[in-house]
Scaffold this active site. Sequence first.
Site, PDB file in Angstrom:
ATOM      1  N   ARG A  11       0.839  -1.213   0.000  1.00 15.83           N
ATOM      2  CA  ARG A  11       0.000   0.000   0.000  1.00 15.83           C
ATOM      3  C   ARG A  11       0.871   1.259   0.000  1.00 15.83           C
ATOM      4  O   ARG A  11       1.012   1.936  -1.006  1.00 15.83           O
ATOM      5  CB  ARG A  11      -0.939  -0.032   1.209  1.00 15.83           C
ATOM      6  CG  ARG A  11      -2.038   1.017   1.182  1.00 15.83           C
ATOM      7  CD  ARG A  11      -1.620   2.407   1.563  1.00 15.83           C
ATOM      8  NE  ARG A  11      -1.056   2.505   2.911  1.00 15.83           N
ATOM      9  CZ  ARG A  11      -0.516   3.626   3.378  1.00 15.83           C
ATOM     10  NH1 ARG A  11      -0.467   4.723   2.633  1.00 15.83           N
ATOM     11  NH2 ARG A  11       0.010   3.664   4.601  1.00 15.83           N
ATOM     12  N   ASP A  12       1.520   1.526   1.113  1.00 13.83           N
ATOM     13  CA  ASP A  12       2.313   2.759   1.211  1.00 13.83           C
ATOM     14  C   ASP A  12       3.417   2.751   0.150  1.00 13.83           C
ATOM     15  O   ASP A  12       3.749   3.781  -0.434  1.00 13.83           O
ATOM     16  CB  ASP A  12       2.930   2.858   2.615  1.00 13.83           C
ATOM     17  CG  ASP A  12       3.219   4.285   3.037  1.00 13.83           C
ATOM     18  OD1 ASP A  12       3.091   5.185   2.193  1.00 13.83           O
ATOM     19  OD2 ASP A  12       3.574   4.505   4.206  1.00 13.83           O
ATOM     20  N   CYS A  32       5.473   9.234  -0.599  1.00 16.86           N
ATOM     21  CA  CYS A  32       4.106   9.685  -0.351  1.00 16.86           C
ATOM     22  C   CYS A  32       3.723  10.643  -1.468  1.00 16.86           C
ATOM     23  O   CYS A  32       4.445  11.596  -1.736  1.00 16.86           O
ATOM     24  CB  CYS A  32       3.991  10.371   1.005  1.00 16.86           C
ATOM     25  SG  CYS A  32       2.328  10.998   1.296  1.00 16.86           S
ATOM     26  N   ASN A  75       9.170   3.883   3.170  1.00 13.86           N
ATOM     27  CA  ASN A  75       9.210   3.494   4.588  1.00 13.86           C
ATOM     28  C   ASN A  75      10.542   2.820   4.843  1.00 13.86           C
ATOM     29  O   ASN A  75      11.176   2.301   3.938  1.00 13.86           O
ATOM     30  CB  ASN A  75       8.115   2.464   4.876  1.00 13.86           C
ATOM     31  CG  ASN A  75       6.751   3.059   4.795  1.00 13.86           C
ATOM     32  OD1 ASN A  75       6.197   3.192   3.711  1.00 13.86           O
ATOM     33  ND2 ASN A  75       6.211   3.447   5.914  1.00 13.86           N
ATOM     34  N   HIS A 114       5.794   4.378  12.500  1.00 12.53           N
ATOM     35  CA  HIS A 114       5.698   4.290  11.034  1.00 12.53           C
ATOM     36  C   HIS A 114       6.697   5.304  10.462  1.00 12.53           C
ATOM     37  O   HIS A 114       6.349   6.456  10.219  1.00 12.53           O
ATOM     38  CB  HIS A 114       4.254   4.607  10.627  1.00 12.53           C
ATOM     39  CG  HIS A 114       3.986   4.619   9.158  1.00 12.53           C
ATOM     40  ND1 HIS A 114       3.212   3.672   8.528  1.00 12.53           N
ATOM     41  CD2 HIS A 114       4.360   5.468   8.169  1.00 12.53           C
ATOM     42  CE1 HIS A 114       3.117   3.938   7.250  1.00 12.53           C
ATOM     43  NE2 HIS A 114       3.811   5.045   6.995  1.00 12.53           N
TER      44      HIS A 114
HETATM   45  P1  HMG Z   1     -12.720  14.886  -1.978  1.00 12.29           P
HETATM   46  O1  HMG Z   1     -12.521  15.348  -3.393  1.00 12.29           O
HETATM   47  O2  HMG Z   1     -12.767  15.914  -0.904  1.00 12.29           O
HETATM   48  O3  HMG Z   1     -13.989  13.906  -1.832  1.00 12.29           O
HETATM   49  O4  HMG Z   1     -11.561  13.849  -1.647  1.00 12.29           O
HETATM   50  P2  HMG Z   1     -15.462  13.984  -2.289  1.00 12.29           P
HETATM   51  O5  HMG Z   1     -16.258  13.264  -1.258  1.00 12.29           O
HETATM   52  O6  HMG Z   1     -15.857  15.396  -2.651  1.00 12.29           O
HETATM   53  O7  HMG Z   1     -15.475  13.095  -3.635  1.00 12.29           O
HETATM   54  C1  HMG Z   1     -14.784  13.482  -4.809  1.00 12.29           C
HETATM   55  C2  HMG Z   1     -14.726  12.294  -5.752  1.00 12.29           C
HETATM   56  O8  HMG Z   1     -13.995  11.207  -5.170  1.00 12.29           O
HETATM   57  C3  HMG Z   1     -16.095  11.716  -6.090  1.00 12.29           C
HETATM   58  O9  HMG Z   1     -15.984  11.154  -7.404  1.00 12.29           O
HETATM   59  C4  HMG Z   1     -16.254  10.602  -5.118  1.00 12.29           C
HETATM   60  O10 HMG Z   1     -17.123   9.596  -5.532  1.00 12.29           O
HETATM   61  C5  HMG Z   1     -14.824  10.055  -5.048  1.00 12.29           C
HETATM   62  P3  HMG Z   1     -16.500  11.968  -8.708  1.00 12.29           P
HETATM   63  O11 HMG Z   1     -17.964  12.193  -8.437  1.00 12.29           O
HETATM   64  O12 HMG Z   1     -15.716  13.245  -8.764  1.00 12.29           O
HETATM   65  O13 HMG Z   1     -16.195  11.022  -9.825  1.00 12.29           O
HETATM   66  N1  HMG Z   1     -14.526   9.410  -3.777  1.00 12.29           N
HETATM   67  C6  HMG Z   1     -14.021   8.163  -3.678  1.00 12.29           C
HETATM   68  N2  HMG Z   1     -13.695   7.244  -4.604  1.00 12.29           N
HETATM   69  C7  HMG Z   1     -13.233   6.072  -4.132  1.00 12.29           C
HETATM   70  N3  HMG Z   1     -13.052   5.788  -2.839  1.00 12.29           N
HETATM   71  C8  HMG Z   1     -13.372   6.691  -1.895  1.00 12.29           C
HETATM   72  C9  HMG Z   1     -13.893   7.933  -2.306  1.00 12.29           C
HETATM   73  N4  HMG Z   1     -14.299   9.023  -1.647  1.00 12.29           N
HETATM   74  C10 HMG Z   1     -14.677   9.916  -2.545  1.00 12.29           C
HETATM   75  N5  HMG Z   1     -13.196   6.383  -0.617  1.00 12.29           N
HETATM   76  C11 HMG Z   1     -10.727  11.924  -0.501  1.00 12.29           C
HETATM   77  C12 HMG Z   1     -11.472  13.241  -0.386  1.00 12.29           C
HETATM   78  C13 HMG Z   1     -10.387  11.461   0.906  1.00 12.29           C
HETATM   79  C14 HMG Z   1     -11.615  10.897  -1.187  1.00 12.29           C
HETATM   80  C15 HMG Z   1      -9.455  12.156  -1.342  1.00 12.29           C
HETATM   81  O14 HMG Z   1      -8.768  13.237  -0.817  1.00 12.29           O
HETATM   82  C16 HMG Z   1      -8.556  10.954  -1.381  1.00 12.29           C
HETATM   83  O15 HMG Z   1      -8.890   9.925  -1.929  1.00 12.29           O
HETATM   84  N6  HMG Z   1      -7.356  11.083  -0.834  1.00 12.29           N
HETATM   85  C17 HMG Z   1      -6.419   9.947  -0.790  1.00 12.29           C
HETATM   86  C18 HMG Z   1      -5.173  10.351  -0.147  1.00 12.29           C
HETATM   87  C19 HMG Z   1      -4.250   9.173  -0.006  1.00 12.29           C
HETATM   88  O16 HMG Z   1      -4.571   8.030  -0.252  1.00 12.29           O
HETATM   89  N7  HMG Z   1      -3.025   9.505   0.404  1.00 12.29           N
HETATM   90  C20 HMG Z   1      -2.006   8.529   0.640  1.00 12.29           C
HETATM   91  C21 HMG Z   1      -2.247   7.744   1.907  1.00 12.29           C
HETATM   92  S1  HMG Z   1      -1.853   8.615   3.427  1.00 12.29           S
HETATM   93  C22 HMG Z   1      -0.274   8.182   3.691  1.00 12.29           C
HETATM   94  O17 HMG Z   1       0.344   7.586   2.845  1.00 12.29           O
HETATM   95  C23 HMG Z   1       0.336   8.466   5.029  1.00 12.29           C
HETATM   96  C24 HMG Z   1       0.477   7.216   5.876  1.00 12.29           C
HETATM   97  O18 HMG Z   1       1.251   6.243   5.203  1.00 12.29           O
HETATM   98  C25 HMG Z   1       1.152   7.557   7.208  1.00 12.29           C
HETATM   99  C26 HMG Z   1       2.459   8.312   7.055  1.00 12.29           C
HETATM  100  O19 HMG Z   1       3.320   7.914   6.247  1.00 12.29           O
HETATM  101  O20 HMG Z   1       2.613   9.277   7.788  1.00 12.29           O
HETATM  102  C27 HMG Z   1      -0.881   6.594   6.186  1.00 12.29           C
HETATM  103 MG    MG Z   2       3.628   6.203   5.138  1.00 11.57          MG
END
Ligand code: HMG
Ligand code: MG
Length: 308
Positions: free
Chosen positions: A15-16, A248, A257, A215
Amino acid sequence: MHFPRKVRIVEVGARDGLQNESVPVSTSTKLELIRRLSDSGLAHVEAASFVSPRWVPQMADHREIMLALRDGHAKSTTAKSATTYSVLTPNMKGLEAALECGVREVAVFGSASESFSQRNINCSIAESLERFAPVMEHALKTGVRVRGYVSCVLGCPYEGEIAPAEVAAVARELKAMGCYEVSLGDTIGVGTPLKAKHMLERVNREVPITQLAAHFHDTYGQALANLYAVLEEGIAVIDSSVAGLGGCPYAKGASGNVASEDVLYLLEGMGIETGVDLAALARTGDWISRTLGRPNGSRVGQALMASD
Ligand code: HMG
Ligand code: MG
């Protein structure tokens, strides 16, 4: 405090790691990676993200991945006990889709930095906690376990320094909502050991050490030193990524990571048990690095493969 006798590794490479690969990675390669990870004895493999494919295209096949795992297609041939395959779910849409695929553990992911929260999930920290509340409630009602992440615990790509009190506040909220564990993410790998220790001491005033995980990313080569510092404080859960895969998408320049192979070598040297077969994991790290055409990000993996 003292070092733990056992550490649980949460393998986040699929995933990450893969979420940040610029080349497309096929669903079958992902499933093969996940199977090999389970085979090496990893009991917890984070397998996908139920996030918007527009935001993170590399995770667009989350449904196929989790249905295949549910149906046993990537079932480990040698793992002694069932592997937990967890996924990220930022909102109800993600949770509902994950539940349809039979997922039994999910994670919500917040941030200690306002700017990172906006860039990563398009809302403020307070709004994110509001979004997580119904996700938590519904998941717990259906018997699904929820893990919580806090990003940017040792620094933010947009804001720089992050106060440990900010990290502690988000961690406290996630625990209060019902997360069984809160994983503290040094998302851009800028931390150093004493900083990591001080941050953890502050968070530990709100959340017991037994419910915290480290993490750490390795951008500045400090991840193992930082892990040693928090192990000494009693941390017994470590997130890591085979071959150091990753980065990221919303943190420019962040490397992967800390490599799982490097963590295992450190822990084995300290006499700490993990239940993971380092040699098997090193072969998987070598295989995925070759498959993706990228250098192996694990120093231990490189050394073991060179001496094979
Ligand atoms: P948004 O644009 O504010 O959401 O995004 P929305 O509710 O307005 O929806 C916009 C569109 O996204 C719509 O589609 C929804 O259906 C769709 P459209 O009508 O435009 O075609 N949508 C989704 N589709 C699939 N699955 C969903 C979903 N929700 C809405 N769950 C949202 C908000 C959270 C969805 C967006 O910002 C997003 O997907 N972000 C993902 C960010 C991400 O994955 N980042 C990487 C992971 S975090 C990380 O890596 C850190 C970590 O490892 C820890 C660390 O390292 O510190 C965890
Ligand atoms: Mg991470």
